[in-house]
Design an enzyme around this catalytic site. Sequence first.
Site, short mmCIF file in Angstrom:
data_model
loop_
_atom_site.label_atom_id
_atom_site.label_comp_id
_atom_site.label_asym_id
_atom_site.label_seq_id
_atom_site.Cartn_x
_atom_site.Cartn_y
_atom_site.Cartn_z
N TYR A 33 0.83 -1.21 0.00
CA TYR A 33 0.00 0.00 0.00
C TYR A 33 0.86 1.25 0.00
O TYR A 33 2.07 1.20 0.24
CB TYR A 33 -0.94 0.00 1.21
CG TYR A 33 -0.26 0.31 2.53
CD1 TYR A 33 -0.36 1.59 3.10
CD2 TYR A 33 0.48 -0.65 3.21
CE1 TYR A 33 0.26 1.88 4.31
CE2 TYR A 33 1.09 -0.37 4.42
CZ TYR A 33 0.98 0.90 4.96
OH TYR A 33 1.61 1.19 6.16
N ARG A 52 8.07 4.00 -4.94
CA ARG A 52 8.12 3.06 -3.82
C ARG A 52 7.08 1.97 -3.96
O ARG A 52 7.33 0.80 -3.63
CB ARG A 52 7.96 3.81 -2.49
CG ARG A 52 8.17 2.92 -1.27
CD ARG A 52 8.19 3.71 0.01
NE ARG A 52 6.90 4.34 0.29
CZ ARG A 52 6.67 5.11 1.36
NH1 ARG A 52 7.64 5.36 2.22
NH2 ARG A 52 5.48 5.65 1.55
N ARG A 100 -7.86 -20.34 -1.53
CA ARG A 100 -6.85 -20.19 -0.49
C ARG A 100 -5.80 -21.30 -0.55
O ARG A 100 -6.11 -22.48 -0.38
CB ARG A 100 -7.49 -20.17 0.90
CG ARG A 100 -6.53 -19.74 1.99
CD ARG A 100 -7.17 -19.73 3.37
NE ARG A 100 -6.28 -19.11 4.34
CZ ARG A 100 -5.25 -19.75 4.90
NH1 ARG A 100 -4.99 -21.00 4.61
NH2 ARG A 100 -4.48 -19.12 5.78
N HIS A 102 -1.21 -21.40 0.00
CA HIS A 102 0.01 -20.61 0.20
C HIS A 102 0.76 -20.37 -1.10
O HIS A 102 1.38 -19.32 -1.28
CB HIS A 102 0.93 -21.30 1.21
CG HIS A 102 0.49 -21.13 2.63
ND1 HIS A 102 -0.65 -21.72 3.13
CD2 HIS A 102 1.03 -20.42 3.65
CE1 HIS A 102 -0.79 -21.39 4.41
NE2 HIS A 102 0.21 -20.60 4.75
N LYS A 147 6.48 -1.96 1.84
CA LYS A 147 5.32 -1.36 2.49
C LYS A 147 4.15 -2.34 2.41
O LYS A 147 3.16 -2.14 1.68
CB LYS A 147 4.97 -0.01 1.86
CG LYS A 147 4.14 0.89 2.79
CD LYS A 147 4.09 2.30 2.27
CE LYS A 147 3.20 3.20 3.12
NZ LYS A 147 3.71 3.43 4.46
N GLU A 180 12.63 2.35 13.81
CA GLU A 180 11.64 3.35 13.41
C GLU A 180 10.42 3.22 14.30
O GLU A 180 10.33 2.31 15.13
CB GLU A 180 11.27 3.19 11.94
CG GLU A 180 10.66 1.85 11.59
CD GLU A 180 10.42 1.68 10.09
OE1 GLU A 180 10.41 2.69 9.37
OE2 GLU A 180 10.25 0.53 9.66
N LEU A 204 11.33 1.29 6.65
CA LEU A 204 10.71 1.79 5.42
C LEU A 204 11.36 3.13 5.09
O LEU A 204 11.43 4.01 5.95
CB LEU A 204 9.21 1.97 5.61
CG LEU A 204 8.46 2.46 4.38
CD1 LEU A 204 8.34 1.34 3.35
CD2 LEU A 204 7.08 2.97 4.75
#
Length: 284
Positions: A33, A52, A100, A102, A147, A180, A204
């Site tokens: 995101y 990014r 679903r 993996h 992110k 961070e 990040l």
Amino acid sequence: MPRISYVNGHYTRHSQAGVHIEDRGYQFADGVYEVIVVVEGRMVDADLHFARLERSLREIRMEMPFGVDVFRLKVAELLRLNHLRNASLYIQVSRGVAPRNHQIPDEIQPAVVMTVRPLAVPKREWVKDGVSIITVPDIRWKRPDIKSVSLLPNILAKDVAVRDGVYEAWQVDNKGMVTEGTSTNAWIVEGRSVITYPPENAILNGVTRLALMKIAAEAKIKVEERPFSVEEAKGADEAFLTSSTAFLIPIVDIDGNRVGNGEPGPVSRTLLEGYYSHLWSSDA
């Protein structure tokens, strides 16, 4: 006026927006995101944000769902439909919908969700008087530079901070170094130098962080990209945090220990003034 969101090519009422129950972002946190501030209809530091986003997607073996120019057109329409000029834009790209499992499917269409809401600027007292923070162990995975929508360690740490009555929690690695915050980059000031963790896998590389480094250079403030310990932070002249939505907020207390003289310092104020100019500049 109803709030409008974007979901997979459609603009729809926010209250009715949704994704498929087997969206891999929902079931596996298999997605990334971005959050972008919009000022007077202009996305601030848009090129850096989209770069990014593209990097985050590449790191999880995905491609951009469409070009940046298409993103810009879709965002402009979303802002128009919501009658917003100053906003916070959220963009999420998940791998998409599949039964679903993996294993990553060979053929799958990415899912794109975008929402906007009125821009909320940091409270005046946070900027004027500074905020308090705590430190917590950094229990995240080893790729915070991506992110990812997988933010469980961050929200647990933020919850601890809120329950303790402070603004933020700085995360500390097993060597005692501050990496961070839960949603912010961490900075300390020693003299006319600002110090922040280097842009490695442990953090990040914040867009506001990058903008602030340029502002610091223009103000002849030295930037050191290196780890710093909790004890060094407590003994620093100043400290502050940054993010796209927090901008720059001075820190005056860490774990109950006063930072500097307990007030926002001159370096923090200089950088904040520079960032405000950057934020409202048509060149941002």
